[in-house]
Write a protein that holds these residues in place. Structure first.
Motif, PDB file in Angstrom:
ATOM      1  N   LYS A  58      14.944  26.893  53.288  1.00 43.67           N
ATOM      2  CA  LYS A  58      14.639  28.098  52.151  1.00 43.67           C
ATOM      3  C   LYS A  58      15.654  29.014  51.904  1.00 43.67           C
ATOM      4  O   LYS A  58      16.402  29.521  52.895  1.00 43.67           O
ATOM      5  CB  LYS A  58      13.433  28.762  53.002  1.00 43.67           C
ATOM      6  CG  LYS A  58      12.738  29.657  52.342  1.00 43.67           C
ATOM      7  CD  LYS A  58      11.374  30.474  53.024  1.00 43.67           C
ATOM      8  CE  LYS A  58      10.700  31.224  52.342  1.00 43.67           C
ATOM      9  NZ  LYS A  58       9.549  31.860  52.706  1.00 43.67           N
ATOM     10  N   ARG A 114      18.700  22.082  51.996  1.00 43.40           N
ATOM     11  CA  ARG A 114      19.277  23.217  51.938  1.00 43.40           C
ATOM     12  C   ARG A 114      18.345  24.229  52.797  1.00 43.40           C
ATOM     13  O   ARG A 114      18.821  25.149  53.410  1.00 43.40           O
ATOM     14  CB  ARG A 114      19.292  23.761  50.535  1.00 43.40           C
ATOM     15  CG  ARG A 114      20.446  23.287  49.569  1.00 43.40           C
ATOM     16  CD  ARG A 114      20.201  24.009  48.172  1.00 43.40           C
ATOM     17  NE  ARG A 114      21.551  23.377  47.297  1.00 43.40           N
ATOM     18  CZ  ARG A 114      21.443  23.673  46.287  1.00 43.40           C
ATOM     19  NH1 ARG A 114      20.287  23.814  45.522  1.00 43.40           N
ATOM     20  NH2 ARG A 114      22.369  23.002  45.496  1.00 43.40           N
ATOM     21  N   ARG A 148      14.697  18.102  43.345  1.00 42.28           N
ATOM     22  CA  ARG A 148      14.613  19.542  43.897  1.00 42.28           C
ATOM     23  C   ARG A 148      13.862  19.345  45.094  1.00 42.28           C
ATOM     24  O   ARG A 148      14.069  20.220  46.195  1.00 42.28           O
ATOM     25  CB  ARG A 148      13.502  20.087  42.709  1.00 42.28           C
ATOM     26  CG  ARG A 148      14.300  20.680  41.573  1.00 42.28           C
ATOM     27  CD  ARG A 148      13.329  21.334  40.700  1.00 42.28           C
ATOM     28  NE  ARG A 148      14.298  21.921  39.626  1.00 42.28           N
ATOM     29  CZ  ARG A 148      13.958  22.281  38.476  1.00 42.28           C
ATOM     30  NH1 ARG A 148      12.401  22.191  38.185  1.00 42.28           N
ATOM     31  NH2 ARG A 148      14.886  22.858  37.745  1.00 42.28           N
ATOM     32  N   GLN A 149      12.988  18.543  45.478  1.00 46.86           N
ATOM     33  CA  GLN A 149      12.360  18.339  46.754  1.00 46.86           C
ATOM     34  C   GLN A 149      13.180  18.089  47.757  1.00 46.86           C
ATOM     35  O   GLN A 149      13.217  18.774  48.761  1.00 46.86           O
ATOM     36  CB  GLN A 149      11.150  17.386  46.468  1.00 46.86           C
ATOM     37  CG  GLN A 149      10.297  17.323  47.984  1.00 46.86           C
ATOM     38  CD  GLN A 149       9.078  16.106  47.675  1.00 46.86           C
ATOM     39  OE1 GLN A 149       9.244  15.197  46.842  1.00 46.86           O
ATOM     40  NE2 GLN A 149       8.535  16.108  48.944  1.00 46.86           N
ATOM     41  N   TYR A 162      15.606  21.141  48.526  1.00 49.06           N
ATOM     42  CA  TYR A 162      14.853  22.246  49.358  1.00 49.06           C
ATOM     43  C   TYR A 162      14.826  21.845  50.728  1.00 49.06           C
ATOM     44  O   TYR A 162      14.994  22.660  51.647  1.00 49.06           O
ATOM     45  CB  TYR A 162      13.368  22.514  48.785  1.00 49.06           C
ATOM     46  CG  TYR A 162      12.566  23.429  49.651  1.00 49.06           C
ATOM     47  CD1 TYR A 162      13.067  24.743  49.348  1.00 49.06           C
ATOM     48  CD2 TYR A 162      11.776  22.909  50.688  1.00 49.06           C
ATOM     49  CE1 TYR A 162      12.102  25.634  50.070  1.00 49.06           C
ATOM     50  CE2 TYR A 162      10.932  24.242  51.175  1.00 49.06           C
ATOM     51  CZ  TYR A 162      11.121  25.355  50.912  1.00 49.06           C
ATOM     52  OH  TYR A 162      10.594  26.277  51.599  1.00 49.06           O
TER      53      TYR A 162
END
Length: 167
Positions: free
Chosen positions: A118, A116, A109-110, A113
């Motif tokens: 915000k 991609r 997930r980090q 983020y």
């Protein structure tokens, strides 16, 4: 307190401590008194004072390979294939596990983020109607028991009473 730490002459001290050493020395304290007051070695105080450095030297970390490195090309192609659908981290995590990924969901997930950026929220599209053309109705029960309280709510779409403006 400033949370950055530096390795100076083999001793790990904070930038704040380095500044305290300099200030105390300018106030006339001896190296021994500074070391005693700050609870650090006299050699550490001596090394800093004799180096004439105003800024601490930070030891750079070696970049170790990430558990995601072997799977980044798969992630990039999978995200590109799915557009405009936004694949969640859980879906990608499940697919990576099948390919042999041993890292955690939070690591994935980090990275997602950072890759991609915000997310931009979708704009809210208002449904506009002419006066007298639409009414939204709701029916509900506020409390149960022997004497329930029923509520009937009707809002005209044109009135925009939901915005707090009553026309």
């Amino acid at each position: 307190m400033f949370s950055a730490w530096c390795l100076f002459g083999g001793t790990l001290i904070s930038k704040e401590e380095l500044m305290k050493i300099q200030i105390l020395y300018k106030q006339g304290l001896s190296q021994r008194a500074i070391a005693r007051q700050l609870g650090i070695s006299r050699n550490t105080v001596k090394q800093y004072l004799h180096s004439k450095m105003n800024e601490p030297v930070y030891k750079s970390r070696d970049q170790s390979p990430s558990l995601l490195d072997p799977f980044k090309s798969f992630l990039h192609s999978r995200i590109a294939q799915a557009k405009p659908v936004h694949l969640s981290g859980v879906v990608l995590f499940r697919e990576l596990k099948e390919l042999g990924y041993t890292g955690s969901l939070s690591l994935l997930r980090q990275y997602l983020y950072l890759y991609r950026g915000k997310p931009t929220p979708e704009p809210i599209v208002r449904f506009e109607t002419e006066a007298g053309k639409q009414m939204q109705v709701d029916w509900g029960q506020m409390r149960g028991g022997k004497s329930p309280l029923h509520a009937f709510i009707a809002v005209l779409g044109y009135s925009r009473a939901d915005d707090g403006d009553i026309h």
